[in-house]
Design a protein around this motif. Sequence first.
Motif, PDB file in Angstrom:
ATOM      1  N   ALA A  47     -17.966  17.457  42.889  1.00 30.65           N
ATOM      2  CA  ALA A  47     -17.296  17.886  44.120  1.00 30.65           C
ATOM      3  C   ALA A  47     -18.345  18.565  44.987  1.00 30.65           C
ATOM      4  O   ALA A  47     -19.401  18.973  44.498  1.00 30.65           O
ATOM      5  N   ASN A  48     -18.062  18.686  46.269  1.00 33.98           N
ATOM      6  CA  ASN A  48     -18.983  19.394  47.154  1.00 33.98           C
ATOM      7  C   ASN A  48     -18.946  20.886  46.846  1.00 33.98           C
ATOM      8  O   ASN A  48     -17.969  21.413  46.299  1.00 33.98           O
ATOM      9  N   SER A  49     -19.987  21.570  47.210  1.00 37.93           N
ATOM     10  CA  SER A  49     -20.045  23.005  46.976  1.00 37.93           C
ATOM     11  C   SER A  49     -18.966  23.701  47.801  1.00 37.93           C
ATOM     12  O   SER A  49     -18.784  23.410  48.979  1.00 37.93           O
ATOM     13  N   GLY A  50     -18.236  24.607  47.154  1.00 46.76           N
ATOM     14  CA  GLY A  50     -17.143  25.287  47.842  1.00 46.76           C
ATOM     15  C   GLY A  50     -15.894  24.436  47.957  1.00 46.76           C
ATOM     16  O   GLY A  50     -14.969  24.782  48.702  1.00 46.76           O
ATOM     17  N   SER A  51     -15.833  23.330  47.220  1.00 52.66           N
ATOM     18  CA  SER A  51     -14.682  22.423  47.296  1.00 52.66           C
ATOM     19  C   SER A  51     -13.370  23.168  47.044  1.00 52.66           C
ATOM     20  O   SER A  51     -13.277  23.981  46.123  1.00 52.66           O
ATOM     21  N   ASN A  52     -12.376  22.849  47.849  1.00 47.07           N
ATOM     22  CA  ASN A  52     -11.061  23.482  47.691  1.00 47.07           C
ATOM     23  C   ASN A  52     -10.023  22.467  47.234  1.00 47.07           C
ATOM     24  O   ASN A  52      -8.834  22.610  47.506  1.00 47.07           O
ATOM     25  N   ARG A  53     -10.487  21.450  46.527  1.00 46.24           N
ATOM     26  CA  ARG A  53      -9.575  20.441  46.005  1.00 46.24           C
ATOM     27  C   ARG A  53      -8.616  21.073  45.000  1.00 46.24           C
ATOM     28  O   ARG A  53      -8.986  21.942  44.226  1.00 46.24           O
ATOM     29  N   SER A  54      -7.367  20.597  44.991  1.00 45.93           N
ATOM     30  CA  SER A  54      -6.404  21.031  43.981  1.00 45.93           C
ATOM     31  C   SER A  54      -6.382  20.001  42.853  1.00 45.93           C
ATOM     32  O   SER A  54      -6.751  18.840  43.045  1.00 45.93           O
ATOM     33  N   TYR A  55      -5.921  20.421  41.694  1.00 45.99           N
ATOM     34  CA  TYR A  55      -5.857  19.551  40.520  1.00 45.99           C
ATOM     35  C   TYR A  55      -4.428  19.561  39.980  1.00 45.99           C
ATOM     36  O   TYR A  55      -4.137  20.081  38.897  1.00 45.99           O
ATOM     37  N   LYS A  56      -3.553  18.964  40.776  1.00 41.46           N
ATOM     38  CA  LYS A  56      -2.125  18.975  40.443  1.00 41.46           C
ATOM     39  C   LYS A  56      -1.839  18.231  39.151  1.00 41.46           C
ATOM     40  O   LYS A  56      -0.847  18.492  38.484  1.00 41.46           O
ATOM     41  N   GLU A  57      -2.709  17.279  38.806  1.00 39.20           N
ATOM     42  CA  GLU A  57      -2.494  16.500  37.587  1.00 39.20           C
ATOM     43  C   GLU A  57      -2.569  17.351  36.330  1.00 39.20           C
ATOM     44  O   GLU A  57      -2.089  16.955  35.260  1.00 39.20           O
ATOM     45  N   ILE A  58      -3.177  18.556  36.422  1.00 39.54           N
ATOM     46  CA  ILE A  58      -3.198  19.470  35.282  1.00 39.54           C
ATOM     47  C   ILE A  58      -2.423  20.748  35.609  1.00 39.54           C
ATOM     48  O   ILE A  58      -2.606  21.774  34.964  1.00 39.54           O
ATOM     49  N   GLY A  59      -1.568  20.659  36.631  1.00 43.53           N
ATOM     50  CA  GLY A  59      -0.701  21.780  36.967  1.00 43.53           C
ATOM     51  C   GLY A  59      -1.330  22.862  37.814  1.00 43.53           C
ATOM     52  O   GLY A  59      -0.837  23.999  37.844  1.00 43.53           O
ATOM     53  N   VAL A  60      -2.407  22.538  38.526  1.00 45.51           N
ATOM     54  CA  VAL A  60      -3.072  23.510  39.403  1.00 45.51           C
ATOM     55  C   VAL A  60      -2.905  23.039  40.843  1.00 45.51           C
ATOM     56  O   VAL A  60      -3.624  22.138  41.297  1.00 45.51           O
ATOM     57  N   GLY A  61      -1.962  23.638  41.555  1.00 44.23           N
ATOM     58  CA  GLY A  61      -1.674  23.231  42.930  1.00 44.23           C
ATOM     59  C   GLY A  61      -2.519  23.936  43.968  1.00 44.23           C
ATOM     60  O   GLY A  61      -2.674  23.445  45.086  1.00 44.23           O
ATOM     61  N   GLU A  62      -3.095  25.088  43.612  1.00 42.76           N
ATOM     62  CA  GLU A  62      -3.936  25.817  44.557  1.00 42.76           C
ATOM     63  C   GLU A  62      -5.322  25.193  44.650  1.00 42.76           C
ATOM     64  O   GLU A  62      -5.770  24.484  43.747  1.00 42.76           O
ATOM     65  N   GLY A  63      -6.015  25.477  45.753  1.00 44.94           N
ATOM     66  CA  GLY A  63      -7.367  24.965  45.937  1.00 44.94           C
ATOM     67  C   GLY A  63      -8.356  25.635  44.991  1.00 44.94           C
ATOM     68  O   GLY A  63      -8.238  26.831  44.684  1.00 44.94           O
ATOM     69  N   HIS A  64      -9.353  24.880  44.545  1.00 41.88           N
ATOM     70  CA  HIS A  64     -10.340  25.378  43.588  1.00 41.88           C
ATOM     71  C   HIS A  64     -11.115  26.579  44.136  1.00 41.88           C
ATOM     72  O   HIS A  64     -11.247  27.616  43.464  1.00 41.88           O
ATOM     73  N   HIS A  65     -11.637  26.448  45.351  1.00 36.59           N
ATOM     74  CA  HIS A  65     -12.395  27.553  45.942  1.00 36.59           C
ATOM     75  C   HIS A  65     -11.512  28.777  46.144  1.00 36.59           C
ATOM     76  O   HIS A  65     -11.925  29.911  45.875  1.00 36.59           O
ATOM     77  N   GLN A  66     -10.307  28.540  46.607  1.00 32.61           N
ATOM     78  CA  GLN A  66      -9.362  29.637  46.822  1.00 32.61           C
ATOM     79  C   GLN A  66      -9.125  30.402  45.516  1.00 32.61           C
ATOM     80  O   GLN A  66      -9.138  31.641  45.478  1.00 32.61           O
ATOM     81  N   LEU A  67      -8.940  29.681  44.429  1.00 33.83           N
ATOM     82  CA  LEU A  67      -8.712  30.319  43.136  1.00 33.83           C
ATOM     83  C   LEU A  67      -9.946  31.056  42.626  1.00 33.83           C
ATOM     84  O   LEU A  67      -9.819  32.053  41.907  1.00 33.83           O
ATOM     85  N   SER A  68     -11.131  30.551  42.980  1.00 38.24           N
ATOM     86  CA  SER A  68     -12.356  31.146  42.446  1.00 38.24           C
ATOM     87  C   SER A  68     -12.521  32.607  42.852  1.00 38.24           C
ATOM     88  O   SER A  68     -13.203  33.375  42.182  1.00 38.24           O
TER      89      SER A  68
ATOM     90  N   ILE B  13      -9.341  24.109  35.033  1.00 33.87           N
ATOM     91  CA  ILE B  13     -10.159  23.184  35.833  1.00 33.87           C
ATOM     92  C   ILE B  13     -11.519  22.974  35.164  1.00 33.87           C
ATOM     93  O   ILE B  13     -12.004  21.837  35.043  1.00 33.87           O
ATOM     94  N   ASP B  14     -12.146  24.065  34.720  1.00 36.76           N
ATOM     95  CA  ASP B  14     -13.440  23.963  34.037  1.00 36.76           C
ATOM     96  C   ASP B  14     -13.343  23.017  32.840  1.00 36.76           C
ATOM     97  O   ASP B  14     -14.207  22.139  32.641  1.00 36.76           O
ATOM     98  N   GLN B  15     -12.305  23.172  32.037  1.00 34.71           N
ATOM     99  CA  GLN B  15     -12.142  22.368  30.834  1.00 34.71           C
ATOM    100  C   GLN B  15     -11.819  20.914  31.180  1.00 34.71           C
ATOM    101  O   GLN B  15     -12.246  19.985  30.483  1.00 34.71           O
ATOM    102  N   TYR B  16     -11.071  20.709  32.258  1.00 33.69           N
ATOM    103  CA  TYR B  16     -10.752  19.352  32.730  1.00 33.69           C
ATOM    104  C   TYR B  16     -12.034  18.594  33.086  1.00 33.69           C
ATOM    105  O   TYR B  16     -12.203  17.427  32.729  1.00 33.69           O
ATOM    106  N   MET B  17     -12.943  19.274  33.752  1.00 34.26           N
ATOM    107  CA  MET B  17     -14.222  18.651  34.100  1.00 34.26           C
ATOM    108  C   MET B  17     -15.060  18.384  32.852  1.00 34.26           C
ATOM    109  O   MET B  17     -15.703  17.336  32.737  1.00 34.26           O
ATOM    110  N   ILE B  18     -15.041  19.314  31.908  1.00 36.21           N
ATOM    111  CA  ILE B  18     -15.783  19.132  30.666  1.00 36.21           C
ATOM    112  C   ILE B  18     -15.221  17.955  29.863  1.00 36.21           C
ATOM    113  O   ILE B  18     -15.969  17.217  29.196  1.00 36.21           O
ATOM    114  N   THR B  19     -13.922  17.739  29.949  1.00 39.26           N
ATOM    115  CA  THR B  19     -13.312  16.601  29.253  1.00 39.26           C
ATOM    116  C   THR B  19     -13.885  15.281  29.758  1.00 39.26           C
ATOM    117  O   THR B  19     -14.157  14.358  28.975  1.00 39.26           O
TER     118      THR B  19
END
Length: 419
Positions: free
Chosen positions: A279-300, A315-321
């Motif tokens: 993802a781009n640096s500061g990405s605010n993508r959400s990961y609803k497929e794992i139950g995370v509706g908020e943006g990644h950057h916002q949550l950080s 999210i970290d573990q999803y990427m590691i998977t």
Amino acid sequence: MVPRAAWAAGAPPTPNRMAFIFFPNGAIMKDWKPEQAGTDYKLPKTLAPLEKHQKDFMVISGLAHDKARANGDGAGDHARCSAAFLTGVQPRKTDGADIRLGRSVDQVAADVIGKNTRLPSLEIGIEAGRQAGRCDSGYSCAYTSNISWRSETVPTAKEIHPKAVFERMFGGGVEDAKARARRNFYRQSILDVVTDDAAKLRTKLGGSDRRKLDEYFQSVREIEQRIERAAVESQAQIPDFEVPDGVPRDWAEHTRLMYDLMVLAFETDTTRICTFMLANSGSNRSYKEIGVGEGHHQLSHHRDDAEKIEKLQRIDQYMITQFSYFLDRMKSIEEGTGNLLDHSMITYGCAISDGNRHRHEDLPVLLAGRGNGTLTPGRHLKYENEVPMNNLYVSLLNRMDVPEKSFGDSTGPAKGLDA
């Protein structure tokens, strides 16, 4: 294509590969960093999907990216995170055309070994980026959208469309191959004429001019070698690999497809150097497929909120998977007496550790593969004092037969990689 007996006899030499995989917004370090150092360590929660590969990678802690810090430039840690990740250089703070950074480690290697493959390097990603405009606190979008830089002012743009990546690697089919053959025929004809004329001219030149002519013909010879390689490559069958026309909507499917293309690029020796932005640096993508509706950057910027921290860890573990899937694929490709991962060095990391406080030390970094026997994985390599991330890059470059003694803000090669 070489008989297994030939590998056993020690020939031919196996090429080493090098890849860098970037993820944004840091990590929840309490669930990333093992408590024990050495080989007898327990994988923390986030790295649990890598359990079956534990002997194939190192967790490296204690690395830092000083040039991702403000150093007087104020806010903009996410832009500096991706900008410094592979360069070790402080980006000029601007959102105009006067961007300035430094060459990235992948391009330094590509300059030396890229002539041996169809593509000197391959740059891929998941999110589209921009090369201009403001993206982070006065920093150009070029800094947040790229980790590979061809020069101080020219980023090497990534490709996010799987089909475009495949066509760059192997061309657009029969007609494309015919067009390449025609171009190469005329190029070779021109080179033959020029070479003949130059040989006659050389007898009439002084020493200085002969040296200049020799330098020129060194570059001509490199073109000839590329044409010769192209003639061999044109006889190779295009891999039977199904690629969709568009970008998959599902993030995991898109990511795994790009990982598959990276494996294919290494397996076919199309390139030995690759960068991949999850993802781009500061990405605010959400990961609803794992139950995370908020943006990644916002949550950080969780401010120690337990619920937000739990979602970030997810999210970290999803990427590691997905990274575990990539290691599966690399290990499934037999090569010589080992596999593709044995002959590779894969750096997975970020130039931010704590995304809430924008920390740039004790970074989350994994190094997978054995680097043709030059790395000793299967352990937690823990540096007690802050060590520049670029020390690691000097060591990786040297293992790619690129004789650099320094890079960015390095203080020397990283110690302990070969135990």
